[in-house]
Scaffold this motif. Structure first.
Motif, PDB file in Angstrom:
ATOM      1  N   LEU A 481       0.826  -1.206   0.000  1.00 12.55           N
ATOM      2  CA  LEU A 481       0.000   0.000   0.000  1.00 12.55           C
ATOM      3  C   LEU A 481       0.860   1.255   0.000  1.00 12.55           C
ATOM      4  O   LEU A 481       0.622   2.197  -0.777  1.00 12.55           O
ATOM      5  CB  LEU A 481      -0.936  -0.012   1.212  1.00 12.55           C
ATOM      6  CG  LEU A 481      -1.830   1.209   1.396  1.00 12.55           C
ATOM      7  CD1 LEU A 481      -2.912   1.242   0.337  1.00 12.55           C
ATOM      8  CD2 LEU A 481      -2.459   1.230   2.783  1.00 12.55           C
ATOM      9  N   LEU A 482       1.869   1.277   0.854  1.00  8.99           N
ATOM     10  CA  LEU A 482       2.728   2.451   0.958  1.00  8.99           C
ATOM     11  C   LEU A 482       3.548   2.657  -0.308  1.00  8.99           C
ATOM     12  O   LEU A 482       3.693   3.792  -0.803  1.00  8.99           O
ATOM     13  CB  LEU A 482       3.647   2.306   2.175  1.00  8.99           C
ATOM     14  CG  LEU A 482       4.408   3.559   2.623  1.00  8.99           C
ATOM     15  CD1 LEU A 482       3.437   4.661   2.978  1.00  8.99           C
ATOM     16  CD2 LEU A 482       5.301   3.228   3.815  1.00  8.99           C
ATOM     17  N   PHE A 483       4.063   1.585  -0.874  1.00 14.20           N
ATOM     18  CA  PHE A 483       4.868   1.727  -2.085  1.00 14.20           C
ATOM     19  C   PHE A 483       3.998   2.132  -3.270  1.00 14.20           C
ATOM     20  O   PHE A 483       4.464   2.877  -4.154  1.00 14.20           O
ATOM     21  CB  PHE A 483       5.576   0.402  -2.393  1.00 14.20           C
ATOM     22  CG  PHE A 483       6.628   0.517  -3.451  1.00 14.20           C
ATOM     23  CD1 PHE A 483       7.871   1.061  -3.155  1.00 14.20           C
ATOM     24  CD2 PHE A 483       6.385   0.083  -4.737  1.00 14.20           C
ATOM     25  CE1 PHE A 483       8.846   1.172  -4.130  1.00 14.20           C
ATOM     26  CE2 PHE A 483       7.358   0.186  -5.721  1.00 14.20           C
ATOM     27  CZ  PHE A 483       8.590   0.737  -5.418  1.00 14.20           C
ATOM     28  N   ASP A 484       2.755   1.683  -3.323  1.00 14.34           N
ATOM     29  CA  ASP A 484       1.848   2.100  -4.386  1.00 14.34           C
ATOM     30  C   ASP A 484       1.574   3.597  -4.302  1.00 14.34           C
ATOM     31  O   ASP A 484       1.527   4.289  -5.338  1.00 14.34           O
ATOM     32  CB  ASP A 484       0.544   1.308  -4.288  1.00 14.34           C
ATOM     33  CG  ASP A 484      -0.386   1.582  -5.450  1.00 14.34           C
ATOM     34  OD1 ASP A 484      -0.024   1.259  -6.589  1.00 14.34           O
ATOM     35  OD2 ASP A 484      -1.476   2.135  -5.226  1.00 14.34           O
ATOM     36  N   LEU A 485       1.412   4.129  -3.098  1.00 15.68           N
ATOM     37  CA  LEU A 485       1.218   5.568  -2.924  1.00 15.68           C
ATOM     38  C   LEU A 485       2.459   6.350  -3.340  1.00 15.68           C
ATOM     39  O   LEU A 485       2.368   7.360  -4.055  1.00 15.68           O
ATOM     40  CB  LEU A 485       0.863   5.862  -1.465  1.00 15.68           C
ATOM     41  CG  LEU A 485       0.754   7.338  -1.079  1.00 15.68           C
ATOM     42  CD1 LEU A 485      -0.347   8.027  -1.879  1.00 15.68           C
ATOM     43  CD2 LEU A 485       0.498   7.487   0.414  1.00 15.68           C
ATOM     44  N   LEU A 486       3.640   5.896  -2.914  1.00 18.99           N
ATOM     45  CA  LEU A 486       4.879   6.585  -3.279  1.00 18.99           C
ATOM     46  C   LEU A 486       5.116   6.527  -4.787  1.00 18.99           C
ATOM     47  O   LEU A 486       5.611   7.503  -5.382  1.00 18.99           O
ATOM     48  CB  LEU A 486       6.059   5.956  -2.534  1.00 18.99           C
ATOM     49  CG  LEU A 486       6.029   6.094  -1.009  1.00 18.99           C
ATOM     50  CD1 LEU A 486       7.216   5.369  -0.384  1.00 18.99           C
ATOM     51  CD2 LEU A 486       6.029   7.557  -0.591  1.00 18.99           C
ATOM     52  N   THR A 487       4.751   5.416  -5.423  1.00 17.62           N
ATOM     53  CA  THR A 487       4.902   5.312  -6.872  1.00 17.62           C
ATOM     54  C   THR A 487       3.987   6.298  -7.596  1.00 17.62           C
ATOM     55  O   THR A 487       4.391   6.951  -8.570  1.00 17.62           O
ATOM     56  CB  THR A 487       4.592   3.881  -7.328  1.00 17.62           C
ATOM     57  OG1 THR A 487       5.449   2.968  -6.635  1.00 17.62           O
ATOM     58  CG2 THR A 487       4.804   3.721  -8.815  1.00 17.62           C
ATOM     59  N   GLY A 488       2.744   6.425  -7.132  1.00 18.69           N
ATOM     60  CA  GLY A 488       1.830   7.385  -7.744  1.00 18.69           C
ATOM     61  C   GLY A 488       2.314   8.816  -7.619  1.00 18.69           C
ATOM     62  O   GLY A 488       2.232   9.605  -8.573  1.00 18.69           O
ATOM     63  N   LEU A 489       2.838   9.162  -6.445  1.00 18.05           N
ATOM     64  CA  LEU A 489       3.389  10.510  -6.258  1.00 18.05           C
ATOM     65  C   LEU A 489       4.599  10.735  -7.148  1.00 18.05           C
ATOM     66  O   LEU A 489       4.759  11.819  -7.739  1.00 18.05           O
ATOM     67  CB  LEU A 489       3.751  10.716  -4.788  1.00 18.05           C
ATOM     68  CG  LEU A 489       2.589  10.769  -3.791  1.00 18.05           C
ATOM     69  CD1 LEU A 489       3.123  10.838  -2.360  1.00 18.05           C
ATOM     70  CD2 LEU A 489       1.701  11.968  -4.070  1.00 18.05           C
ATOM     71  N   ALA A 490       5.467   9.730  -7.251  1.00 14.59           N
ATOM     72  CA  ALA A 490       6.673   9.887  -8.068  1.00 14.59           C
ATOM     73  C   ALA A 490       6.328  10.036  -9.542  1.00 14.59           C
ATOM     74  O   ALA A 490       6.926  10.855 -10.253  1.00 14.59           O
ATOM     75  CB  ALA A 490       7.598   8.689  -7.851  1.00 14.59           C
ATOM     76  N   PRO A 546      -7.616  -0.130   6.364  1.00 17.04           N
ATOM     77  CA  PRO A 546      -8.662   0.662   5.693  1.00 17.04           C
ATOM     78  C   PRO A 546      -8.593   2.148   6.019  1.00 17.04           C
ATOM     79  O   PRO A 546      -8.873   2.986   5.156  1.00 17.04           O
ATOM     80  CB  PRO A 546      -9.965   0.034   6.204  1.00 17.04           C
ATOM     81  CG  PRO A 546      -9.600  -1.355   6.575  1.00 17.04           C
ATOM     82  CD  PRO A 546      -8.202  -1.266   7.103  1.00 17.04           C
ATOM     83  N   LEU A 547      -8.207   2.486   7.253  1.00 11.78           N
ATOM     84  CA  LEU A 547      -8.068   3.902   7.605  1.00 11.78           C
ATOM     85  C   LEU A 547      -6.922   4.546   6.833  1.00 11.78           C
ATOM     86  O   LEU A 547      -7.051   5.681   6.330  1.00 11.78           O
ATOM     87  CB  LEU A 547      -7.844   4.030   9.112  1.00 11.78           C
ATOM     88  CG  LEU A 547      -7.796   5.445   9.682  1.00 11.78           C
ATOM     89  CD1 LEU A 547      -9.109   6.166   9.423  1.00 11.78           C
ATOM     90  CD2 LEU A 547      -7.486   5.410  11.168  1.00 11.78           C
ATOM     91  N   LEU A 548      -5.807   3.843   6.704  1.00 15.13           N
ATOM     92  CA  LEU A 548      -4.700   4.360   5.907  1.00 15.13           C
ATOM     93  C   LEU A 548      -5.089   4.482   4.438  1.00 15.13           C
ATOM     94  O   LEU A 548      -4.707   5.454   3.761  1.00 15.13           O
ATOM     95  CB  LEU A 548      -3.481   3.437   6.052  1.00 15.13           C
ATOM     96  CG  LEU A 548      -2.883   3.296   7.447  1.00 15.13           C
ATOM     97  CD1 LEU A 548      -1.711   2.319   7.424  1.00 15.13           C
ATOM     98  CD2 LEU A 548      -2.430   4.642   7.983  1.00 15.13           C
ATOM     99  N   ASN A 549      -5.859   3.528   3.937  1.00 15.68           N
ATOM    100  CA  ASN A 549      -6.283   3.592   2.542  1.00 15.68           C
ATOM    101  C   ASN A 549      -7.284   4.715   2.305  1.00 15.68           C
ATOM    102  O   ASN A 549      -7.340   5.286   1.208  1.00 15.68           O
ATOM    103  CB  ASN A 549      -6.894   2.254   2.137  1.00 15.68           C
ATOM    104  CG  ASN A 549      -6.879   2.056   0.641  1.00 15.68           C
ATOM    105  OD1 ASN A 549      -5.909   2.380  -0.033  1.00 15.68           O
ATOM    106  ND2 ASN A 549      -7.970   1.530   0.106  1.00 15.68           N
ATOM    107  N   THR A 550      -8.087   5.047   3.313  1.00 13.07           N
ATOM    108  CA  THR A 550      -8.988   6.196   3.188  1.00 13.07           C
ATOM    109  C   THR A 550      -8.204   7.480   2.992  1.00 13.07           C
ATOM    110  O   THR A 550      -8.521   8.299   2.114  1.00 13.07           O
ATOM    111  CB  THR A 550      -9.883   6.297   4.430  1.00 13.07           C
ATOM    112  OG1 THR A 550     -10.611   5.080   4.603  1.00 13.07           O
ATOM    113  CG2 THR A 550     -10.859   7.448   4.303  1.00 13.07           C
ATOM    114  N   ALA A 551      -7.169   7.668   3.816  1.00 13.00           N
ATOM    115  CA  ALA A 551      -6.317   8.849   3.655  1.00 13.00           C
ATOM    116  C   ALA A 551      -5.598   8.833   2.307  1.00 13.00           C
ATOM    117  O   ALA A 551      -5.443   9.872   1.651  1.00 13.00           O
ATOM    118  CB  ALA A 551      -5.311   8.916   4.796  1.00 13.00           C
ATOM    119  N   LYS A 552      -5.185   7.649   1.863  1.00  9.91           N
ATOM    120  CA  LYS A 552      -4.504   7.543   0.572  1.00  9.91           C
ATOM    121  C   LYS A 552      -5.435   7.910  -0.572  1.00  9.91           C
ATOM    122  O   LYS A 552      -5.056   8.668  -1.487  1.00  9.91           O
ATOM    123  CB  LYS A 552      -3.987   6.118   0.390  1.00  9.91           C
ATOM    124  CG  LYS A 552      -3.392   5.865  -0.986  1.00  9.91           C
ATOM    125  CD  LYS A 552      -3.211   4.394  -1.261  1.00  9.91           C
ATOM    126  CE  LYS A 552      -2.891   4.141  -2.725  1.00  9.91           C
ATOM    127  NZ  LYS A 552      -2.767   2.718  -3.031  1.00  9.91           N
TER     128      LYS A 552
END
Length: 705
Positions: A481-490, A546-552
């Protein structure tokens, strides 16, 4: 001739009537006669809460105040006792208005207090439903996106909003059913230390001594250290009976609610897809003569609706051209086309097989690298090795979808069918890559399924390598989940924005060669589905995921919106939104099924960890449910066990079969009725053409006489 047709600006009346010519004639004018027509009344009265034509309107860019004012006016106008036949609404809306009005009159005339309270309750429900509809976030943003970039791009943001609401619901349920019972029953005890005698060893992930800041940062990114023993992961929760039951039930409640909401969304879009594919609502005459919304207010809304109709006409023309070209193919051309498509499918299967084998090999190679001393002693190297499966999966998901898009364009399909093919292939790639990762983890946890192996014989799992395997699975999903978010930002900050700036600073041939960016709906939708599937798999082992994914998703919505309006251009080729809007929930259902099967396997067949979690003293996670039922009264136990017997299952199956047969028969009868009505409409159209021809012939004969 041109001067006689010019209209004065003052000719428009205050009521928005038809414009009068410059030179008025004696007697009733043409505009006064036309204003008596029912169709003109429909144009003047544009629906509840909408001002007539010619009224001054504010051009509110935000759209929020105008929408609220229209909603209030509509509610006020609907409460007035208009006759149903006087309202220029569709027949279904008139029928609903008449039935509602009749119920209100019957309730007021009966004088019964119960009927009066039922009327007030129904009105309160309607007001609450209208209020919830106005609270739906980003309604104006989605409308603006649909007008500027087409309904296909709007469908992506609509799906993103839907998933955001699903994760918000799951977060609330997790907090109520997992965190609150843990807080209310007191602070949980610490992990088992090395002094405790246990055949499965000891487990204490808490860091000891002074921790450097880089190590803390690496722990934050990998879910180890201080995060491993926290409310974020499964292993932190203590073995309490009530907590164990609520923790397990939260998974089933969230899964059932999400399944019902996704099915409801897919069924609502199925009706529109069937209409679109049948051609009943997608003809050119419908787009030209019936697609305009006379309730629009403001120039912004008008321009957006014009663009929507333009995109829909583009889809119709493209698909009609392809169908016409396909109808002209000979049998030999059809055979060559199907052979070519078969070769393309085999190429796609080969690429998918190579990617999945690579993921499996990288996962096993990562386990070997983690055992090396130089990797364990270097925090940065250990972090890279831990993220190696996630990096490889992200690279595969980044490289292969453009290849699938190129292959789909070579098959001679329509744009909508190309979107479906790209979605299917990319979905198989993403979900299968996640499934291969889970299989590799299962291989490590259960010693390859061999319970008699030396490492798994004592505790039922490899306690030496994975003393708390549930937390390990949660950490893998957390990293994905975290790496998918960082990839989208990058990608947004390092690729899309520099490309837009380069095209702006180089207007020549080099800038044209780079081209403008288009919003790739299939790739983005599969990214959402992949992220949501990761959350469904990891929510049992990482309750706050799910809470982290909501923020994402909240951050992702505004990031994609900013990227869309600042760096992307409208698509050169559009596609039918009804098809993909129906297909998107089906992709979500497939991801939900894969995640449910994976988690249910762990719940029923894998022994829980003996050193962590709320089920540490049981033979399986599901064993907590029979144990809790045994503490209930005997009557309740008999009833619950009766629900699992054949005496209950067989009548339920028979009743379901009867209801299914009745539903199919009813659907067939409705289909025959619709076919008959279509035939009658076609006959009426032929009758009108015949009557018009006869009228023209009679008029010509009278003129000759």
């Amino acid at each position: 001739m041109e001067g006689s047709l010019m209209l004065e600006p003052e000719a428009w009346g205050s009521s928005g009537a038809w414009p009068a010519p410059r030179e008025a004639r004696a007697g009733p004018s043409l505009s006064s006669v036309l204003n008596e027509l029912p169709s003109t009344a429909t144009l003047r009265y544009r629906g509840p809460g909408v001002p007539p034509w010619g009224a001054l309107e504010e051009d509110d860019e935000d759209g929020e105040r105008s929408i609220q004012a229209l909603a209030e006016a509509a509610q006020k106008e609907l409460q007035e006792p208009h006759a149903s036949r006087e309202l220029p609404w569709p027949m279904q809306a008139r029928r609903a208005h008449r039935q509602s009005h009749d119920r209100d009159q019957a309730a007021l005339g009966s004088g019964s207090r119960v009927t009066h309270w039922a009327l007030r309750l129904r009105r309160s429900k309607e007001k609450m439903r209208e209020g919830l509809r106005t609270l739906l976030p980003w309604a104006w943003t989605l409308k603006r996106i649909g007008g500027q970039f087409g309904a296909g791009t709007e469908s992506y943001f609509s799906l993103l909003r839907f998933l955001l609401l699903l994760n918000l619901l799951a977060s609330v349920l997790k907090v109520c059913m997992a965190l609150l019972p843990t807080w209310l029953e007191g602070a949980p005890p610490g992990p088992t230390d090395s002094g405790t005698s246990s055949p499965c060893g000891s487990y204490d992930p808490r860091p000891q001594g002074l921790i450097a800041f880089p190590t803390q940062l690496f722990n934050l990114l990998s879910g180890e250290g201080f995060l491993e023993w926290s409310y974020l992961f499964y292993g932190f929760y203590p073995p309490r009976p009530r907590l164990a039951v609520s923790y397990l039930c939260s998974f089933f409640v969230i899964g059932v609610l999400h399944m019902l909401l996704i099915l409801r969304r897919s069924v609502s879009w199925l009706k529109q897809m069937l209409l679109a594919e049948s051609g009943a609502m997608t003809s050119y005459s419908h787009r030209v003569f019936s697609a305009w919304d006379f309730g629009l207010c403001g120039d912004v809304h008008v321009r957006l609706r014009q663009r929507n109709i333009l995109y829909e006409l583009q889809v119709e023309l493209e698909e009609a051209a392809l169908r016409r070209h396909a109808a002209l193919r000979t049998l030999g051309q059809q055979a060559r086309l199907w052979s070519w498509r078969m070769l393309l499918h085999l190429l796609v299967l080969a690429l998918l097989g190579a990617a999945l084998y690579g993921i499996y090999w990288v996962t096993g190679f990562t386990a070997e690298l983690q055992e090396r001393p130089n990797v364990q002693q270097t925090p940065l190297l250990r972090l890279v090795v831990n993220y190696l499966p996630s990096i490889f999966i992200s690279v595969v998901n980044f490289v292969l979808p453009p290849v699938f898009k190129l292959i789909a364009s070579l098959g001679g399909y329509t744009r909508s069918h190309q979107i479906v093919l790209i979605l299917l292939r990319t979905m198989v790639l993403r979900l299968a890559s996640l499934l291969v990762l889970l299989v590799s983890l299962w291989n490590k946890i259960t010693c390859g399924g061999n319970s008699e192996a030396e490492d798994c014989k004592t505790c039922g799992y490899d306690y030496k390598e994975l003393p708390c395997w549930e937390t390990k699975v949660g950490q893998e999903m957390y990293k994905l989940l975290l790496f998918d978010l960082l990839t989208g930002l990058a990608v947004a900050l390092l690729l899309q924005f520099p490309r837009k700036l380069f095209c702006g600073f180089c207007p020549g041939a080099l800038g044209r060669m780079m081209g403008t960016q288009e919003f790739q709906v299939p790739d983005e939708v599969l990214g959402l589905t992949y992220a949501q599937t990761v959350v469904w798999v990891g929510s049992f082992f990482c309750p706050l995921l799910p809470l982290l994914n909501t923020a994402k998703f909240l951050l992702l919505f505004y990031l994609k919106k900013f990227t869309l309006f600042s760096t992307c251009s409208p698509a050169s080729r559009t596609f039918r939104a009804s098809t993909v809007n129906f297909f998107f929930p089906l992709v979500l259902l497939l991801g939900l099924a894969i995640s449910a099967a994976s988690v249910l396997y762990g719940i029923f067949l894998i022994q829980p960890s003996k050193l962590c979690g709320p089920f540490r003293e049981l033979s399986s996670i599901w064993a907590q449910i029979p144990k809790s039922i045994s503490s209930l009264p005997q009557t309740t136990q008999n009833f619950l066990f009766f629900l699992g017997t054949q005496d209950f299952a067989v009548p339920l199956l028979v009743l379901s079969s009867i209801l299914m047969a009745y539903t199919l028969a009813l659907a067939n009868s409705y289909g025959r009725l619709i076919s008959e009505l279509k035939r009658q409409i076609k006959t009426e159209a032929q009758n009108k053409v015949f009557l018009a021809q006869r009228a023209v012939a009679l008029s010509s004969a009278n003129g000759a006489l």
